[in-house]
Design a protein around this motif. Structure first.
Motif, short mmCIF file in Angstrom:
data_model
loop_
_atom_site.label_atom_id
_atom_site.label_comp_id
_atom_site.label_asym_id
_atom_site.label_seq_id
_atom_site.Cartn_x
_atom_site.Cartn_y
_atom_site.Cartn_z
N GLU A 75 -5.18 9.83 -0.53
CA GLU A 75 -5.18 9.60 0.91
C GLU A 75 -5.29 8.11 1.19
OE1 GLU A 75 -4.74 11.99 3.18
OE2 GLU A 75 -4.56 13.43 1.55
N GLU A 76 -4.70 7.68 2.30
CA GLU A 76 -4.79 6.28 2.70
C GLU A 76 -6.23 5.85 2.86
OE1 GLU A 76 -2.45 5.47 6.16
OE2 GLU A 76 -0.62 6.25 5.24
N GLY A 77 -7.08 6.74 3.37
CA GLY A 77 -8.48 6.44 3.57
C GLY A 77 -9.25 6.23 2.28
N THR A 78 -8.66 6.63 1.18
CA THR A 78 -9.24 6.38 -0.14
C THR A 78 -8.61 5.16 -0.78
OG1 THR A 78 -9.68 8.74 -0.46
CG2 THR A 78 -9.58 7.39 -2.44
N LEU A 79 -7.29 5.03 -0.65
CA LEU A 79 -6.56 3.98 -1.34
C LEU A 79 -6.89 2.58 -0.82
CD1 LEU A 79 -4.47 3.13 -3.41
CD2 LEU A 79 -2.70 3.50 -1.67
N TYR A 80 -6.85 2.38 0.48
CA TYR A 80 -7.02 1.03 1.01
C TYR A 80 -8.42 0.47 0.76
CZ TYR A 80 -2.32 1.26 2.80
OH TYR A 80 -0.96 1.36 2.89
N ARG B 197 3.86 -6.84 5.50
CA ARG B 197 3.22 -6.00 4.47
C ARG B 197 2.33 -6.85 3.59
NH1 ARG B 197 8.75 -2.88 3.14
NH2 ARG B 197 8.52 -1.28 4.73
N ARG C 292 1.05 4.09 -2.90
CA ARG C 292 0.69 5.47 -2.61
C ARG C 292 1.82 6.41 -3.04
NH1 ARG C 292 0.45 8.70 2.59
NH2 ARG C 292 -1.08 10.31 2.12
N GLN C 293 3.06 6.06 -2.75
CA GLN C 293 4.20 6.89 -3.15
C GLN C 293 4.34 6.95 -4.66
OE1 GLN C 293 4.54 8.64 -0.11
NE2 GLN C 293 6.32 9.04 -1.38
N GLY D 219 0.78 -1.23 0.00
CA GLY D 219 0.00 0.00 0.00
C GLY D 219 0.81 1.27 0.00
N TYR D 220 1.80 1.37 0.89
CA TYR D 220 2.57 2.61 0.98
C TYR D 220 3.39 2.84 -0.29
CZ TYR D 220 5.60 6.31 2.61
OH TYR D 220 6.28 7.50 2.72
#
Length: 111
Positions: free
Chosen positions: A48-53, A77, A37-38, A33-34
């Motif tokens: 945002e993490e709250g959107t991605l996950y 991970r 995101r990067q 995930g991270y």
């Protein structure tokens, strides 16, 4: 509704529509995930993490991704990657995206 509100709504809707395509395009290679995101941030699409996950969970539930835990790393991970159905979906979405971009270029002209 003010012009600023209308602009904000339009941008939110546009980003929501292209985020799936962006995520699928980045998951041709295995990522957690991270790192995903990067990669999106580096490509100019911060998320945002709250959107991605939740999106990753939804895409996996739709059968487009596979995921696996790597417990050999600290912290553990969860890695995601396109499966065959996801690769097909990416190809179809990319084709549709290109057609839409061409149409919009025609509509916008020199705007």
């Amino acid at each position: 509704m003010t012009q600023g509100q209308a602009k904000g709504i339009g941008l939110v809707e546009l980003r929501r529509g292209v985020l799936v395509l962006a995520v699928l395009s980045q998951l041709r290679e295995r990522q957690y995930g991270y790192s995903l995101r990067q990669a999106l941030v580096d490509g100019g699409m911060p998320v945002e993490e709250g959107t991605l996950y939740p999106l990753l969970r939804r895409l996996e539930a739709q059968g487009l991704l596979t995921s696996e835990w790597d417990t050999a790393t600290a912290p553990p991970r969860r890695y995601y990657r396109l499966n065959a159905e996801g690769s097909d979906a990416l190809a179809e979405l990319a084709k549709a995206w290109r057609a839409q971009v061409e149409a919009i270029h025609g509509f916008l002209g020199d705007a």
